[in-house]
Design a protein around this motif. Structure first.
Motif, PDB file in Angstrom:
ATOM      1  N   SER A 280      35.543  48.147  32.061  1.00  0.00           N
ATOM      2  CA  SER A 280      35.977  47.590  30.790  1.00  0.00           C
ATOM      3  C   SER A 280      37.343  46.918  30.907  1.00  0.00           C
ATOM      4  N   LEU A 281      37.948  47.005  32.057  1.00  0.00           N
ATOM      5  CA  LEU A 281      39.181  46.251  32.288  1.00  0.00           C
ATOM      6  C   LEU A 281      38.888  45.115  33.251  1.00  0.00           C
ATOM      7  N   ALA A 282      39.567  43.992  33.070  1.00  0.00           N
ATOM      8  CA  ALA A 282      39.410  42.894  34.038  1.00  0.00           C
ATOM      9  C   ALA A 282      40.231  43.225  35.272  1.00  0.00           C
ATOM     10  N   LEU A 283      39.550  43.277  36.391  1.00  0.00           N
ATOM     11  CA  LEU A 283      40.214  43.646  37.634  1.00  0.00           C
ATOM     12  C   LEU A 283      40.323  42.423  38.539  1.00  0.00           C
ATOM     13  N   ILE A 284      41.423  42.337  39.274  1.00  0.00           N
ATOM     14  CA  ILE A 284      41.596  41.267  40.246  1.00  0.00           C
ATOM     15  C   ILE A 284      40.868  41.663  41.515  1.00  0.00           C
ATOM     16  N   GLN A 285      39.969  40.838  42.002  1.00  0.00           N
ATOM     17  CA  GLN A 285      39.186  41.150  43.183  1.00  0.00           C
ATOM     18  C   GLN A 285      39.517  40.140  44.290  1.00  0.00           C
ATOM     19  N   THR A 286      39.513  40.669  45.492  1.00  0.00           N
ATOM     20  CA  THR A 286      39.874  39.807  46.612  1.00  0.00           C
ATOM     21  C   THR A 286      38.667  39.152  47.239  1.00  0.00           C
ATOM     22  N   GLY A 287      37.473  39.631  46.962  1.00  0.00           N
ATOM     23  CA  GLY A 287      36.251  39.061  47.516  1.00  0.00           C
ATOM     24  C   GLY A 287      35.313  38.676  46.405  1.00  0.00           C
ATOM     25  N   PRO A 288      34.093  38.253  46.746  1.00  0.00           N
ATOM     26  CA  PRO A 288      33.129  37.892  45.733  1.00  0.00           C
ATOM     27  C   PRO A 288      32.765  39.087  44.868  1.00  0.00           C
ATOM     28  N   ALA A 289      32.615  38.831  43.572  1.00  0.00           N
ATOM     29  CA  ALA A 289      32.320  39.902  42.621  1.00  0.00           C
ATOM     30  C   ALA A 289      30.920  40.445  42.859  1.00  0.00           C
ATOM     31  N   LEU A 290      30.792  41.763  42.816  1.00  0.00           N
ATOM     32  CA  LEU A 290      29.486  42.406  42.944  1.00  0.00           C
ATOM     33  C   LEU A 290      28.712  42.199  41.651  1.00  0.00           C
ATOM     34  N   ALA A 291      27.442  41.820  41.765  1.00  0.00           N
ATOM     35  CA  ALA A 291      26.617  41.643  40.568  1.00  0.00           C
ATOM     36  C   ALA A 291      26.521  42.955  39.823  1.00  0.00           C
ATOM     37  N   ARG A 292      26.692  42.899  38.513  1.00  0.00           N
ATOM     38  CA  ARG A 292      26.597  44.092  37.682  1.00  0.00           C
ATOM     39  C   ARG A 292      25.441  43.927  36.706  1.00  0.00           C
ATOM     40  N   PRO A 293      24.777  45.015  36.334  1.00  0.00           N
ATOM     41  CA  PRO A 293      23.694  44.908  35.351  1.00  0.00           C
ATOM     42  C   PRO A 293      24.201  44.424  34.005  1.00  0.00           C
TER      43      PRO A 293
ATOM     44  N   VAL B  26      18.825  46.482  34.711  1.00  0.00           N
ATOM     45  CA  VAL B  26      18.470  45.095  34.405  1.00  0.00           C
ATOM     46  C   VAL B  26      19.665  44.193  34.720  1.00  0.00           C
ATOM     47  N   PHE B  27      19.430  43.216  35.614  1.00  0.00           N
ATOM     48  CA  PHE B  27      20.504  42.284  35.999  1.00  0.00           C
ATOM     49  C   PHE B  27      20.372  40.925  35.318  1.00  0.00           C
ATOM     50  N   ALA B  28      19.151  40.554  34.949  1.00  0.00           N
ATOM     51  CA  ALA B  28      18.945  39.263  34.287  1.00  0.00           C
ATOM     52  C   ALA B  28      17.578  39.274  33.601  1.00  0.00           C
ATOM     53  N   ARG B  29      17.419  38.397  32.589  1.00  0.00           N
ATOM     54  CA  ARG B  29      16.141  38.206  31.906  1.00  0.00           C
ATOM     55  C   ARG B  29      15.864  36.704  31.873  1.00  0.00           C
ATOM     56  N   GLN B  30      14.632  36.302  32.199  1.00  0.00           N
ATOM     57  CA  GLN B  30      14.329  34.877  32.322  1.00  0.00           C
ATOM     58  C   GLN B  30      12.844  34.613  32.080  1.00  0.00           C
TER      59      GLN B  30
END
Length: 640
Positions: free
Chosen positions: A16-29, A70-74
């Motif tokens: 729930s906090l925006a975190l600074i990441q050094t690499g590509p963001a991990l996909a979240r549901p 669930v990661f995406a709906r299409q």
């Protein structure tokens, strides 16, 4: 009638906090609408196919009721994965899954003192059945039709609860609750839940252990552990127990009943550091084990002596003795692999239990948490409370705690001995142990020893309940194999009996989050002194929550207005807890209220830690599941 939708419960959390990441963001549901920490989940329908891409070839198929994120709906497709912390596994068609916006599952209670639950196709069908003025007759007719395979579509019943008891801790099954309605039971107007559930055993095949147990007909046997208070005043009662037990043992020695009931003894006193002459707090006098005869048990009682020095205070550490009897007794007989089928602890004491706040108490959990742990292990706790004149001022306190401790399947097994009468005590020991031998006779189809007029209704029920649990294990009984249906939480014909117990399906990571939060809350709360520091408590709590939110395995809501609100998944459950309702106003209502809240948090925290380190509690829902995503069906009454 109040209709409520279940909040997603204890699913993995998004930061729930925006975190600074050094690499590509991990996909979240995907998050559930209106929440900041709870992910969308689905359950697979039988045979659901996994595709690498929408419309692509089938790569594998899922078993029924596999929980997935669930990661995406299409366009009629859902991208899913078994873990919130790993990449998606692929795509499934929307119609092959059902949304599961919570992690609540249902567990059948033991049906020994109620009719088996019927599972209706629709909510209206269940409601019409419960409002039937001839409900008892209708129930009997539908059960008979279900048992003989004669149900018709007009009956509206799609399945029936198993005849034998299925212990969800011993034989894990998923009975997910998809929806619920908060209602009033038409017989008594007490609160009741109508639950929409789906059901299938976790595994399609019969496990080898159940198959082996199924072939061992007639193997029912019993383990009994006496937990003796061996403080200064107890010597006469130790001797009387020996006398009563000896008569029964000699009567059954050399018979098939004698071969099937075995004993162990645990002793307790108090904190020896506070009174060194006590020698010990708890001691295993003789372990529970299968024996050719029980003479070693009688010899062990002969050699058991009460303390010669007084312990600190009137209350003794009886909960430590019971805890050790639960956890250190080899109920499963690991060497032989043949566990005891019926399991009893008989506590004998003339004093109340130490309160967890007592500096001389060993454990920080109370009788409610200990009783729940015992019942989940199929252990019945019985208490013989000697209400001697010396402890008159203590009687009400002790009786209240021991009634909480001595419960099983909704019944109470607390036996007060007024005035500490030695004859009444001997008679009660004889009654209990004879009833336990009769439980074995019932399972073997033999005539009972106790005359009908001497039988206790609760002990009769207990024998039936334990036999149903044994049969459920021996025959590999599984939950009904239906997809969706409606069932009543409380028995239709007997509102005081709980038929379905809602539980939270919690992962190990999620329980660790609860434990860490409670640990932090308790630590901060214990340091508050005076009104000004108490008022500052919530500001400190928000800082702790913000710090926890930086750990992806400790995901909490950072904008909570109440202590429970930090665990967002709890807020709309059909459950009301002390912690959940504690906001700043309640916290500031007085030091006694704060003390009660702190004590409650500490007791829950202790129990969570015990579960976290107990591998028998956890189940992997899919092959290769990481340790943190193994699950436990957690009772609501032990939630924060």
């Amino acid at each position: 009638m109040i209709r409520a939708r279940l909040c997603p419960a204890l699913s993995a959390f998004a930061l729930s906090l925006a975190l600074i990441q050094t690499g590509p963001a991990l996909a979240r549901p995907l998050l559930i609408e209106g929440t900041s920490t709870v992910y969308q989940r689905v359950l697979t329908r039988p045979g659901a196919a996994l595709h690498d891409a929408p419309g692509g070839p089938v790569s594998s198929r899922y078993p029924a009721f596999q929980p997935l994120y669930v990661f995406a709906r299409q366009d009629g497709w859902v991208q899913i994965g078994p873990s919130s912390a790993a990449a998606p596994a692929g795509w499934v068609e929307t119609e092959t899954v059902v949304d599961w916006n919570q992690n609540i599952v249902a567990a059948f209670t033991n049906p020994a003192d109620r009719a088996r639950s019927l599972m209706f196709r629709t909510e209206g069908g269940l409601r019409g059945f419960m409002e039937d003025e001839a409900l008892v007759d209708t129930l009997a007719r539908l059960i008979e039709k279900a048992e003989t395979g004669m149900l018709t579509p007009e009956d509206g019943v799609v399945s029936i609860e198993p005849e034998n008891f299925v212990n969800i801790r011993d034989r894990f099954y998923i009975l997910p609750i998809l929806d619920f309605v908060e209602d009033l039971h038409p017989m008594t107007y007490d609160p009741n839940l109508l639950l929409k559930v789906a059901s299938v055993p976790l595994r399609d095949e019969l496990p080898a252990a159940a198959a082996e147990a199924s072939s061992s007909a007639g193997s029912f046997d019993t383990g009994v552990v006496f937990v003796f208070d061996t403080t200064k005043s107890m010597q006469p009662y130790i001797e009387l127990t020996r006398k009563a037990l000896a008569k029964i043992i000699f009567d059954i020695n050399g018979t098939d009943i004698g071969d099937r009931i075995n004993f162990g003894i645990e002793a307790f006193r108090d904190n020896p550091e506070a009174a060194p002459g006590l020698d010990y707090r708890t001691r295993q006098v003789i372990p529970l084990a299968r024996r050719i005869n029980q003479l070693p048990v009688l010899e062990a009682i002969d050699n058991t002596r009460a303390a010669t020095v007084s312990s600190p205070g009137f209350n003794e550490d009886s909960l430590a003795g019971v805890e050790d009897a639960i956890r250190q007794t080899d109920w499963d007989q690991t060497a032989s692999g043949d566990p005891f089928d019926a399991r009893y602890i008989i506590l004998v004491t003339d004093a109340g239990p130490k309160d967890p706040r007592d500096p001389n108490a060993r454990s920080e959990i109370g009788p409610v948490e200990i009783q729940r742990d015992a019942e989940d292990r199929n252990i019945v706790i019985m208490t013989l409370h000697l209400k001697t004149d010396a402890g008159a001022a203590n009687h009400d306190y002790a009786a209240d705690r021991y009634r909480q401790l001595s419960r099983f399947a909704g019944r109470q097994f607390y036996y007060p001995i007024e005035g500490g009468s030695e004859q009444a005590f001997e008679d009660t020991v004889t009654l209990l142990v004879t009833a336990l031998t009769d439980h074995v006779r019932m399972a073997l189809g033999q005539a009972r020893v106790q005359a009908p007029e001497d039988r206790d209704d609760d002990l009769e029920f207990l024998g039936h309940a334990l036999q149903l649990a044994w049969l459920g294990t021996r025959e590999g009984t599984r939950a009904p194999d239906v997809f969706e249906s409606w069932v009543t939480e409380r028995a239709a014909e007997k509102p005081q009996a709980l038929a379905i117990e809602p539980r939270l399906l919690v992962t190990k990571n999620e329980m660790a989050t609860m434990a860490e939060l409670l640990d932090n809350l308790t630590r901060i709360a214990e340091t508050t002194r005076g009104e000004d520091e108490a008022r500052d408590f919530f500001r400190q709590v928000r800082g702790v929550i913000a710090q926890m939110a930086q750990n992806p395995d400790r995901l909490v809501a950072t904008d909570a207005d109440s202590l429970g609100g930090a665990l967002e998944y709890l807020e709309r459950l059909p459950y009301r807890s002390q912690l959940l309702q504690t906001d700043e106003t309640r916290w500031m209502s007085g030091p006694m209220v704060r003390r009660e809240i702190i004590d409650g948090m500490r007791q829950k925290l202790t129990q969570y830690r015990k579960w976290l380190y107990d591998p028998s509690v956890w189940t992997a829902l899919y092959e290769g599941a990481p340790d943190g995503e193994q699950v436990f069906a957690m009772p609501f009454d032990i939630l924060p």
